[in-house]
Write a protein that holds these residues in place. Sequence first.
Motif, mmCIF file in Angstrom:
data_model
loop_
_atom_site.group_PDB
_atom_site.id
_atom_site.type_symbol
_atom_site.label_atom_id
_atom_site.label_comp_id
_atom_site.label_asym_id
_atom_site.label_seq_id
_atom_site.Cartn_x
_atom_site.Cartn_y
_atom_site.Cartn_z
ATOM 1 N N GLY A 183 58.409 70.481 49.839
ATOM 2 C CA GLY A 183 59.133 70.120 51.059
ATOM 3 C C GLY A 183 58.542 68.919 51.739
ATOM 4 O O GLY A 183 58.867 68.636 52.901
ATOM 5 N N SER A 184 57.673 68.199 51.047
ATOM 6 C CA SER A 184 56.958 67.063 51.634
ATOM 7 C C SER A 184 57.347 65.757 50.966
ATOM 8 O O SER A 184 57.988 65.728 49.916
ATOM 9 C CB SER A 184 55.447 67.276 51.487
ATOM 10 N N GLU A 185 56.912 64.664 51.595
ATOM 11 C CA GLU A 185 57.038 63.318 51.037
ATOM 12 C C GLU A 185 55.682 62.631 51.115
ATOM 13 O O GLU A 185 54.877 62.904 52.019
ATOM 14 C CB GLU A 185 58.077 62.492 51.798
ATOM 15 N N VAL A 186 55.433 61.720 50.166
ATOM 16 C CA VAL A 186 54.216 60.916 50.184
ATOM 17 C C VAL A 186 54.374 59.815 51.218
ATOM 18 O O VAL A 186 55.414 59.150 51.283
ATOM 19 C CB VAL A 186 53.938 60.322 48.797
ATOM 20 N N ILE A 187 53.349 59.620 52.034
ATOM 21 C CA ILE A 187 53.391 58.607 53.078
ATOM 22 C C ILE A 187 52.302 57.572 52.811
ATOM 23 O O ILE A 187 51.127 57.910 52.633
ATOM 24 C CB ILE A 187 53.187 59.239 54.474
ATOM 25 N N TYR B 64 37.764 59.016 54.658
ATOM 26 C CA TYR B 64 38.788 58.700 53.660
ATOM 27 C C TYR B 64 39.691 57.555 54.117
ATOM 28 O O TYR B 64 40.031 57.434 55.299
ATOM 29 C CB TYR B 64 39.653 59.927 53.377
ATOM 30 N N ASP B 65 40.107 56.731 53.180
ATOM 31 C CA ASP B 65 41.108 55.694 53.408
ATOM 32 C C ASP B 65 42.451 56.257 52.934
ATOM 33 O O ASP B 65 42.648 56.453 51.728
ATOM 34 C CB ASP B 65 40.752 54.437 52.611
ATOM 35 N N PRO B 66 43.386 56.554 53.849
ATOM 36 C CA PRO B 66 44.634 57.212 53.438
ATOM 37 C C PRO B 66 45.492 56.366 52.513
ATOM 38 O O PRO B 66 46.364 56.909 51.826
ATOM 39 C CB PRO B 66 45.340 57.472 54.770
ATOM 40 N N ASN B 67 45.254 55.074 52.484
ATOM 41 C CA ASN B 67 46.022 54.227 51.575
ATOM 42 C C ASN B 67 45.479 54.283 50.140
ATOM 43 O O ASN B 67 46.091 53.734 49.225
ATOM 44 C CB ASN B 67 46.026 52.785 52.087
ATOM 45 N N LYS B 68 44.331 54.964 49.973
ATOM 46 C CA LYS B 68 43.762 55.140 48.639
ATOM 47 C C LYS B 68 43.787 56.602 48.194
ATOM 48 O O LYS B 68 43.363 56.912 47.077
ATOM 49 C CB LYS B 68 42.328 54.618 48.608
ATOM 50 N N GLU B 69 44.218 57.489 49.086
ATOM 51 C CA GLU B 69 44.277 58.918 48.802
ATOM 52 C C GLU B 69 45.731 59.382 48.799
ATOM 53 O O GLU B 69 46.637 58.637 49.200
ATOM 54 C CB GLU B 69 43.480 59.710 49.852
ATOM 55 N N LEU B 70 45.949 60.632 48.380
ATOM 56 C CA LEU B 70 47.284 61.213 48.436
ATOM 57 C C LEU B 70 47.489 61.847 49.807
ATOM 58 O O LEU B 70 46.815 62.811 50.161
ATOM 59 C CB LEU B 70 47.460 62.272 47.344
ATOM 60 N N VAL B 71 48.402 61.287 50.580
ATOM 61 C CA VAL B 71 48.754 61.829 51.896
ATOM 62 C C VAL B 71 50.224 62.224 51.872
ATOM 63 O O VAL B 71 51.092 61.404 51.565
ATOM 64 C CB VAL B 71 48.489 60.817 53.029
ATOM 65 N N GLU B 72 50.493 63.495 52.171
ATOM 66 C CA GLU B 72 51.857 64.012 52.195
ATOM 67 C C GLU B 72 52.123 64.640 53.556
ATOM 68 O O GLU B 72 51.216 65.177 54.188
ATOM 69 C CB GLU B 72 52.050 65.067 51.102
#
Length: 653
Positions: free
Chosen positions: A77-81, A194-202
């Motif tokens: 139910g999520s999207e990658v941001i 953490y750098d969210p642009n290098k990790e998986l953030v949903e």
Amino acid sequence: MRKIYYVSKQGSDQNIGTKQNPFATIQKAAEIAVAGDKVIVHKGEYREWVRPKNGGLNDSCRIIFEAAKGEHVIIKGSEVITGWEKIEGSVWKVELPNEMFGSYNPYKTKIEGDWLVSPKNYDVHTGEIYLNGSSLYEAVCFEDLKNPKKRFISSNPTWGNRKCKIQDPEQTVFQWFSEVTYKSTILYVNFGEYDPNKELVEINVRQCCFYPERTGLNYITVRGFEMAHAATQWAPPTSNQIAMIGPNWSKGWIIENNIFHDSKCCAISLGKEETTGDNEFTRGLRKPGYQYQMEAVFRAKAIGWSKERIGSHIVRNNIIYDCGQTGIVGHLGCIFSEIYENEIYHIATKHEFWGHEIAGIKLHAAIDVQIHNNHIHHCTLGTWLDWQAQGTRVSCNVYHHNDRDFMIEVTHGPYLIDNNIFASAYNFDNAAQGGAYVHNLCFGFMNQYPVLDRSTPYHLPHSTEVLGTVLVYGFDDRWYQNILIGGNEKDREYGTAVYDGAPISIEEFIERYLEKDGGDVETFAQIKQPVYIEENVYLNGAKAFCREQNYYCNEWNPKATIISSKEEVFLEITLPEQMFELLNTPINTERLGAPRIVEACYENPDTSPLTICIDLLGKEIKEKAISGPLQELKPGKNRIKLCKNHSHLVERE
């Protein structure tokens, strides 16, 4: 079977759904599949809310949705941001158009509803943010993001006047905060190092993963999937009870061999229909929630709540974890269902919100529901059966490391609790009557009390037809052939001495009534109901009912414990040799009798006589059986494998 439709991440919804030309989304197949069809989904992540349009005809003509054999299929139910902007220290920001959420924005939608207790002074939302698969905590305000400490609900919950085991408040966690304007949703997150642009953030954007919008879509099977990240709402028995997956007021679903996790509130709903009530207590405050819940029962009858139309679901062999309210929830829609061989853990342990509808399994009106062979652990409450648990059987389950294992409330029986292990320090809240507890192993204390301010329904046997309503006077219970172990909690009841002062037969109960010189309801409320207690084993300070005749009691400390390896769960217990001299005969319908109020037998759902003849591990309970749920117990030290253990929990710890 009519047709098989295929779905693949390499497909297209412009295709015809064959193996060579598969669809790209599960929803496309769900829109055209009809009774007898099967939908096979190939590996990959499917970020969608599957809304079936049709149902099956009967148990042999279903619609089946299944993951392709040996392939990992996850519905999210999520999207990658992406596109995060660093604004201060370790705090990052992203701005999203509201159009991506449609009519349901989880970062604007508050957790709310009947019997939600905390928090009171700030809002918690149905939204959730995940960093590399782990959910973060919602901050109270933007300023709190600079101090990444966990914030708890404003007042600690209590279960039976006992504080819940809240996690260490000094534990450092990552937090998020949201602002919703008329055109965009702005998310602020402290990601620490953490750098969210290098990790998986949903972030979750959808309320459900697999849930029909229409009621009455019967006989659907869902198997072999992983589902996660649903922005579900609080689900009390007076609401619609929407969850990550559920049949939405229908009959005959099979939900099997799946993994469900990270639903904001509930994973599986076998719940209520919306027109019978939707949080009217919270919305209007005209009447107590109890009254609206009572009305829901009769409103449901008016729209066809019956065995012929509703319930009879099977929920089996699923793994359910990391949900904020329940693993399985249901009111009215769960009737005549079977819930078995599931592992349920880490339910309602995040403690961002709290209310009176939290448990690994929380059911209202669980008429003839069979709950067996489940492994329920590390939950705030293991199982809670509330209202109308008539004909319900809880058998051969393993409970451990819960704040509380089991609660039964405002129900009148007959219900049967047999061959379970209750291994937490707090075993039972018994606010009911008419129960039979047979061949259980109980490590902890119980809390037993009447409920004299809520008259609740009871039914004709194996039916939704209401026969009457009555208060819960307490007692009218049977305790046969259990092993009960004392503990260290002060001012708590270990064993069955809590029933002291009760009559031991219906004849003695009537004599006590006659001694009061007659009267009606007011007289019955003054008399303790009878209890039937025999052939139990009491160890390490557990106390026997004062009028129990045939039992074994010893101060022996059995050093009972549950040991979890990465894949298996074991019981270790050391028992005295003299205990095994207490030999028993199998318990059956005849010996259990009938509860005083309901006057219905303890029997199987098909009305056949019941004999408790199989123990927790499937071994036969013969003549001269020993007490407890394991017939292979022996004098001295025992180490017995109980069930499988899912590796997620061990890896996280």
